[in-house]
Design a protein around this motif. Structure first.
Motif, short mmCIF file in Angstrom:
data_model
loop_
_atom_site.label_atom_id
_atom_site.label_comp_id
_atom_site.label_asym_id
_atom_site.label_seq_id
_atom_site.Cartn_x
_atom_site.Cartn_y
_atom_site.Cartn_z
N TRP A 187 -1.15 -22.08 -13.90
CA TRP A 187 -2.56 -21.91 -13.53
C TRP A 187 -2.91 -20.42 -13.53
O TRP A 187 -4.00 -20.03 -13.97
CB TRP A 187 -2.84 -22.50 -12.15
CG TRP A 187 -2.84 -23.99 -12.07
CD1 TRP A 187 -2.12 -24.77 -11.23
CD2 TRP A 187 -3.64 -24.89 -12.86
NE1 TRP A 187 -2.40 -26.10 -11.44
CE2 TRP A 187 -3.33 -26.21 -12.42
CE3 TRP A 187 -4.57 -24.73 -13.88
CZ2 TRP A 187 -3.92 -27.34 -12.99
CZ3 TRP A 187 -5.16 -25.85 -14.44
CH2 TRP A 187 -4.84 -27.14 -13.99
N ILE B 167 -12.05 -23.38 -13.23
CA ILE B 167 -11.67 -24.23 -12.10
C ILE B 167 -10.57 -25.15 -12.58
O ILE B 167 -10.79 -26.00 -13.46
CB ILE B 167 -12.86 -25.04 -11.57
CG1 ILE B 167 -13.96 -24.10 -11.07
CG2 ILE B 167 -12.41 -25.98 -10.45
CD1 ILE B 167 -15.24 -24.81 -10.66
N GLN C 227 -7.08 -27.73 -11.51
CA GLN C 227 -6.95 -28.97 -10.73
C GLN C 227 -6.44 -28.66 -9.34
O GLN C 227 -5.40 -28.00 -9.19
CB GLN C 227 -6.02 -29.95 -11.44
CG GLN C 227 -5.87 -31.27 -10.70
CD GLN C 227 -5.38 -32.40 -11.58
OE1 GLN C 227 -5.27 -32.27 -12.78
NE2 GLN C 227 -5.07 -33.52 -10.96
N PRO C 228 -7.10 -29.16 -8.29
CA PRO C 228 -6.62 -28.93 -6.93
C PRO C 228 -5.20 -29.47 -6.73
O PRO C 228 -4.89 -30.59 -7.17
CB PRO C 228 -7.63 -29.69 -6.06
CG PRO C 228 -8.86 -29.78 -6.91
CD PRO C 228 -8.36 -29.91 -8.32
N GLU C 229 -4.36 -28.69 -6.09
CA GLU C 229 -2.97 -29.06 -5.91
C GLU C 229 -2.80 -30.38 -5.16
O GLU C 229 -1.89 -31.16 -5.46
CB GLU C 229 -2.24 -27.93 -5.15
CG GLU C 229 -0.75 -28.13 -4.98
CD GLU C 229 0.01 -28.21 -6.30
OE1 GLU C 229 1.02 -28.93 -6.34
OE2 GLU C 229 -0.42 -27.56 -7.28
N GLU C 230 -3.71 -30.67 -4.24
CA GLU C 230 -3.56 -31.90 -3.45
C GLU C 230 -3.80 -33.17 -4.26
O GLU C 230 -3.53 -34.28 -3.78
CB GLU C 230 -4.51 -31.87 -2.24
CG GLU C 230 -6.00 -31.91 -2.55
CD GLU C 230 -6.61 -30.53 -2.68
OE1 GLU C 230 -7.84 -30.41 -2.46
OE2 GLU C 230 -5.87 -29.57 -3.00
N THR C 231 -4.30 -33.02 -5.48
CA THR C 231 -4.54 -34.20 -6.32
C THR C 231 -3.40 -34.47 -7.29
O THR C 231 -3.46 -35.43 -8.06
CB THR C 231 -5.84 -34.04 -7.13
OG1 THR C 231 -5.67 -33.01 -8.11
CG2 THR C 231 -7.02 -33.70 -6.23
N LEU D 214 -14.82 -33.09 -6.00
CA LEU D 214 -13.80 -32.22 -5.41
C LEU D 214 -13.64 -30.93 -6.23
O LEU D 214 -13.47 -29.84 -5.67
CB LEU D 214 -12.47 -32.97 -5.34
CG LEU D 214 -11.31 -32.30 -4.60
CD1 LEU D 214 -11.66 -32.12 -3.13
CD2 LEU D 214 -10.04 -33.13 -4.75
N LEU D 215 -13.70 -31.05 -7.54
CA LEU D 215 -13.56 -29.88 -8.39
C LEU D 215 -14.74 -28.91 -8.25
O LEU D 215 -14.57 -27.70 -8.18
CB LEU D 215 -13.47 -30.31 -9.86
CG LEU D 215 -12.18 -31.01 -10.32
CD1 LEU D 215 -12.33 -31.44 -11.77
CD2 LEU D 215 -10.97 -30.10 -10.16
N LYS E 91 -16.89 -26.80 -4.22
CA LYS E 91 -16.62 -25.50 -3.61
C LYS E 91 -17.36 -24.38 -4.32
O LYS E 91 -17.76 -23.41 -3.71
CB LYS E 91 -15.11 -25.23 -3.60
CG LYS E 91 -14.33 -26.10 -2.62
CD LYS E 91 -12.87 -25.73 -2.61
CE LYS E 91 -12.11 -26.61 -1.62
NZ LYS E 91 -10.66 -26.29 -1.60
#
Length: 244
Positions: free
Chosen positions: A184, A199, A201-205, A237-238, A241
């Motif tokens: 990333w 942007i 991918q969020p780590e929690e996904t 979610l992406l 923010k």
């Protein structure tokens, strides 16, 4: 009353998740007037950049673009909006991640951050959407933000089958957050050097090394064997923010 910014969200078939998120109130884009513009499948491939704007080059693709847009906008000009979001746009980052995670997970191989940076730059320069964005920027586009639409969802199809990710790169399920973070970071630096936002991918996904948690799969994914498209919640979610 403060003036509102103009936001264009351009993309391929993944654009549908953003639109559904917006229509459901999961995304509000406060302070922006929003337009969607793009197409799916072969119609997306018929979109090209020239003479200062993105345009559909076939009657069928133009019909799709007009349906997606809903405002009669046949061309997406570089100077018509304050911000452009390139959502999905076939970045194919799963291919990049799979190749270099496999290298990082091999105890007999290693790769430096400098080599990763070169690889990321070359990979992105091969993406048609990135080249189109560079031309838009040269023609006056103020801000362009790329958004990755997500790794394939886990458990929807057999990823070990021939032609799928685990057939050639089985080690990727062992990848950890620190491995992903290096990739990333490399991609982020290249986008930054190009003058674009990014942007990832969020780590929690992320689950199983480099797959998306199936809770974010598109509705009916199992029946359709669709591991690629995601839910409106994932799109929200992406983007929220940055834009909410």
């Amino acid at each position: 009353m403060p003036s509102r910014h103009k936001l264009a969200i351009f993309g391929d078939s993944n654009l549908g998740a953003v639109r559904r998120a917006w229509e459901a109130g999961l995304l509000r884009f406060h302070g922006y007037d929003v337009e969607f513009w793009g197409a799916a499948g072969g119609d997306y491939r018929a979109i090209h950049y020239g003479k200062g704007a993105l345009r559909a080059t076939t009657p069928e693709a133009e019909e799709t673009v007009l349906l997606v847009n809903g405002n009669g906008r046949r061309a997406l000009a570089a100077t018509d909006f304050d911000v452009f979001v390139f959502y999905g746009v076939r970045l194919r980052l799963a291919e990049f991640f799979a190749a270099y995670l496999e290298v990082m997970l091999d105890p007999d191989r290693a790769i430096s951050d400098a080599a990763l940076a070169c690889a990321a730059a070359q990979f992105l320069q091969e993406r048609r959407a990135v080249r189109m964005a560079q031309m838009m920027r040269a023609d006056g586009a103020k801000e362009i933000v790329f958004v990755y639409a997500g790794f394939p969802s886990w458990g929807i199809v057999n990823q070990a089958e021939e032609g799928r990710l685990l057939a050639k790169t089985p080690r990727i399920v062992e990848a950890r957050a620190e491995h992903r973070a290096r990739l990333w970071a490399a991609l982020g630096r290249v986008f930054d050097d190009l003058g674009f936002g990014f942007i990832g991918q969020p780590e929690e996904t992320v689950v199983r090394g480099m797959f998306t948690d199936p809770i974010y799969a598109v509705e009916g994914a199992l029946e359709k064997e669709d591991a690629n498209h995601k839910s409106p919640g994932f799109a929200a979610l992406l983007l929220k923010k940055r834009f909410d």
